[in-house]
Design a protein around this motif. Structure first.
Motif, PDB file in Angstrom:
ATOM      1  N   ARG A  22      11.777  -9.101  -4.845  1.00 62.33           N
ATOM      2  CA  ARG A  22      12.108  -8.002  -5.749  1.00 62.33           C
ATOM      3  C   ARG A  22      12.223  -6.712  -4.961  1.00 62.33           C
ATOM      4  O   ARG A  22      11.490  -6.483  -3.997  1.00 62.33           O
ATOM      5  CB  ARG A  22      11.021  -7.808  -6.815  1.00 62.33           C
ATOM      6  N   GLU A  23      13.125  -5.857  -5.405  1.00 62.94           N
ATOM      7  CA  GLU A  23      13.248  -4.544  -4.788  1.00 62.94           C
ATOM      8  C   GLU A  23      12.384  -3.548  -5.541  1.00 62.94           C
ATOM      9  O   GLU A  23      11.972  -3.796  -6.672  1.00 62.94           O
ATOM     10  CB  GLU A  23      14.708  -4.108  -4.803  1.00 62.94           C
ATOM     11  N   LYS A  24      12.140  -2.423  -4.923  1.00 61.84           N
ATOM     12  CA  LYS A  24      11.339  -1.372  -5.534  1.00 61.84           C
ATOM     13  C   LYS A  24      12.000  -0.914  -6.835  1.00 61.84           C
ATOM     14  O   LYS A  24      13.212  -0.696  -6.884  1.00 61.84           O
ATOM     15  CB  LYS A  24      11.213  -0.206  -4.562  1.00 61.84           C
ATOM     16  N   SER A  25      11.209  -0.770  -7.876  1.00 64.83           N
ATOM     17  CA  SER A  25      11.721  -0.351  -9.173  1.00 64.83           C
ATOM     18  C   SER A  25      12.132   1.115  -9.144  1.00 64.83           C
ATOM     19  O   SER A  25      11.462   1.956  -8.552  1.00 64.83           O
ATOM     20  CB  SER A  25      10.648  -0.554 -10.241  1.00 64.83           C
ATOM     21  N   LYS A  26      13.221   1.395  -9.833  1.00 66.42           N
ATOM     22  CA  LYS A  26      13.669   2.785  -9.972  1.00 66.42           C
ATOM     23  C   LYS A  26      13.233   3.365 -11.307  1.00 66.42           C
ATOM     24  O   LYS A  26      13.434   4.547 -11.566  1.00 66.42           O
ATOM     25  CB  LYS A  26      15.187   2.837  -9.835  1.00 66.42           C
TER      26      LYS A  26
ATOM     27  N   ASN B 284       1.538   1.172 -10.284  1.00 70.56           N
ATOM     28  CA  ASN B 284       1.034   0.021  -9.530  1.00 70.56           C
ATOM     29  C   ASN B 284       0.644   0.403  -8.113  1.00 70.56           C
ATOM     30  O   ASN B 284       0.691  -0.416  -7.193  1.00 70.56           O
ATOM     31  CB  ASN B 284       2.094  -1.095  -9.513  1.00 70.56           C
ATOM     32  N   ALA B 285       0.220   1.628  -7.928  1.00 66.35           N
ATOM     33  CA  ALA B 285      -0.065   2.167  -6.595  1.00 66.35           C
ATOM     34  C   ALA B 285      -1.232   1.467  -5.890  1.00 66.35           C
ATOM     35  O   ALA B 285      -1.338   1.546  -4.674  1.00 66.35           O
ATOM     36  CB  ALA B 285      -0.340   3.658  -6.681  1.00 66.35           C
ATOM     37  N   PHE B 286      -2.091   0.792  -6.632  1.00 66.85           N
ATOM     38  CA  PHE B 286      -3.238   0.133  -5.998  1.00 66.85           C
ATOM     39  C   PHE B 286      -2.821  -1.033  -5.114  1.00 66.85           C
ATOM     40  O   PHE B 286      -3.583  -1.470  -4.263  1.00 66.85           O
ATOM     41  CB  PHE B 286      -4.256  -0.344  -7.043  1.00 66.85           C
ATOM     42  N   TRP B 287      -1.585  -1.564  -5.291  1.00 64.34           N
ATOM     43  CA  TRP B 287      -1.100  -2.640  -4.424  1.00 64.34           C
ATOM     44  C   TRP B 287      -0.753  -2.057  -3.064  1.00 64.34           C
ATOM     45  O   TRP B 287       0.048  -1.142  -2.960  1.00 64.34           O
ATOM     46  CB  TRP B 287       0.142  -3.311  -5.008  1.00 64.34           C
TER      47      TRP B 287
ATOM     48  N   GLY C  97       5.439  -6.055  -1.213  1.00 66.71           N
ATOM     49  CA  GLY C  97       5.958  -7.192  -1.969  1.00 66.71           C
ATOM     50  C   GLY C  97       5.222  -7.385  -3.285  1.00 66.71           C
ATOM     51  O   GLY C  97       5.839  -7.616  -4.331  1.00 66.71           O
ATOM     52  N   PHE C  98       3.895  -7.294  -3.256  1.00 64.65           N
ATOM     53  CA  PHE C  98       3.108  -7.409  -4.486  1.00 64.65           C
ATOM     54  C   PHE C  98       3.383  -6.232  -5.413  1.00 64.65           C
ATOM     55  O   PHE C  98       3.462  -6.377  -6.632  1.00 64.65           O
ATOM     56  CB  PHE C  98       1.615  -7.489  -4.179  1.00 64.65           C
ATOM     57  N   TYR C  99       3.517  -5.074  -4.823  1.00 60.18           N
ATOM     58  CA  TYR C  99       3.816  -3.856  -5.591  1.00 60.18           C
ATOM     59  C   TYR C  99       5.131  -4.043  -6.361  1.00 60.18           C
ATOM     60  O   TYR C  99       5.206  -3.765  -7.558  1.00 60.18           O
ATOM     61  CB  TYR C  99       3.907  -2.673  -4.622  1.00 60.18           C
ATOM     62  N   ASN C 100       6.164  -4.529  -5.665  1.00 60.03           N
ATOM     63  CA  ASN C 100       7.461  -4.732  -6.298  1.00 60.03           C
ATOM     64  C   ASN C 100       7.385  -5.781  -7.403  1.00 60.03           C
ATOM     65  O   ASN C 100       7.993  -5.620  -8.464  1.00 60.03           O
ATOM     66  CB  ASN C 100       8.506  -5.145  -5.265  1.00 60.03           C
TER      67      ASN C 100
END
Length: 55
Positions: free
Chosen positions: A11-15, A22-25, A29-32
């Motif tokens: 997945r790419e970074k969400s716009k 979700n900054a704690f990731w 990759g997990f963040y995305n």
């Protein structure tokens, strides 16, 4: 309808999701993926999966 594209791993970074949600990731990759799990596309795929499993 295939769920494969909806459930792809990369997945790419969400716009649309603010970065702090979700900054704690620490792993990007997990963040995305966490961002994607909050998307309409993911929810539609999940609903489809649940619906087809009940047939």
């Amino acid at each position: 309808m295939s769920i494969a594209p909806r459930w792809a791993v990369t997945r790419e970074k969400s716009k649309t999701i603010p970065p702090e949600i979700n900054a704690f990731w620490q792993n990007q990759g997990f963040y995305n993926c966490a961002d994607y799990a909050m998307s309409r596309e993911f929810i539609a795929g999940l609903e489809y999966l649940i619906e087809t499993s009940q047939r």
